[in-house]
Design a protein around this motif. Structure first.
Motif, mmCIF file in Angstrom:
data_model
loop_
_atom_site.group_PDB
_atom_site.id
_atom_site.type_symbol
_atom_site.label_atom_id
_atom_site.label_comp_id
_atom_site.label_asym_id
_atom_site.label_seq_id
_atom_site.Cartn_x
_atom_site.Cartn_y
_atom_site.Cartn_z
ATOM 1 N N GLU A 76 0.945 -1.266 0.178
ATOM 2 C CA GLU A 76 -0.064 -0.061 -0.073
ATOM 3 C C GLU A 76 0.650 1.122 -0.057
ATOM 4 N N HIS A 120 -7.666 7.206 -6.968
ATOM 5 C CA HIS A 120 -6.950 6.707 -5.790
ATOM 6 C C HIS A 120 -8.104 7.113 -4.597
ATOM 7 N N GLN A 155 0.314 4.364 -2.501
ATOM 8 C CA GLN A 155 0.295 5.888 -2.247
ATOM 9 C C GLN A 155 1.314 6.623 -2.633
ATOM 10 N N ASP A 159 1.093 9.856 -5.104
ATOM 11 C CA ASP A 159 1.406 11.142 -4.888
ATOM 12 C C ASP A 159 2.489 11.658 -6.059
#
Length: 116
Positions: free
Chosen positions: A15, A47, A19, A23
């Motif tokens: 995960e 997302h 992420q 980003d």
């Protein structure tokens, strides 16, 4: 004004990597938008919805939704993050644009060409 679809790898067992990809994609989309380019960043949009759907034990099928947006976009910009060349989603997006004779850029090539 041209509209650019941004492609990058997303799914991963870790995960933190998911992420991180979100980003980085959102950062690239922001930079392009601030430079005056019209971009659609599917990862930036999807997302937060994926996170919520996962909490509800659901899954969203993004491929048909992505295709609707890709049909509106003129060119593709691929973020060559680690794993991009192994991503079936990125491969499908590249094939979609190439099969329609639409320009496919890597982010680095686009940035160099447009002096970003």
């Amino acid at each position: 004004m041209k509209l650019y679809f941004i492609a990058c790898p997303y799914s991963h067992a870790d995960e933190e990597i998911v992420q991180q990809r979100f980003d980085l994609c959102t950062s690239a989309a922001t930079k392009l938008t601030m430079a005056g380019y019209a971009v659609y960043s599917q990862i930036t949009m999807s997302h937060p919805m994926n996170v919520l759907a996962t909490k509800m034990d659901r899954r969203i099928r993004w491929a048909p939704i992505d295709e609707a947006f890709m049909a509106k976009c003129d060119e593709l910009i691929v973020l060559t993050l680690p794993g991009w060349d192994e991503s079936s989603g990125v491969a499908n997006e590249i094939e979609y644009f190439k099969s329609r004779n639409r320009k496919v850029w890597t982010y680095d090539d686009f940035a160099a060409e447009h002096k970003l």
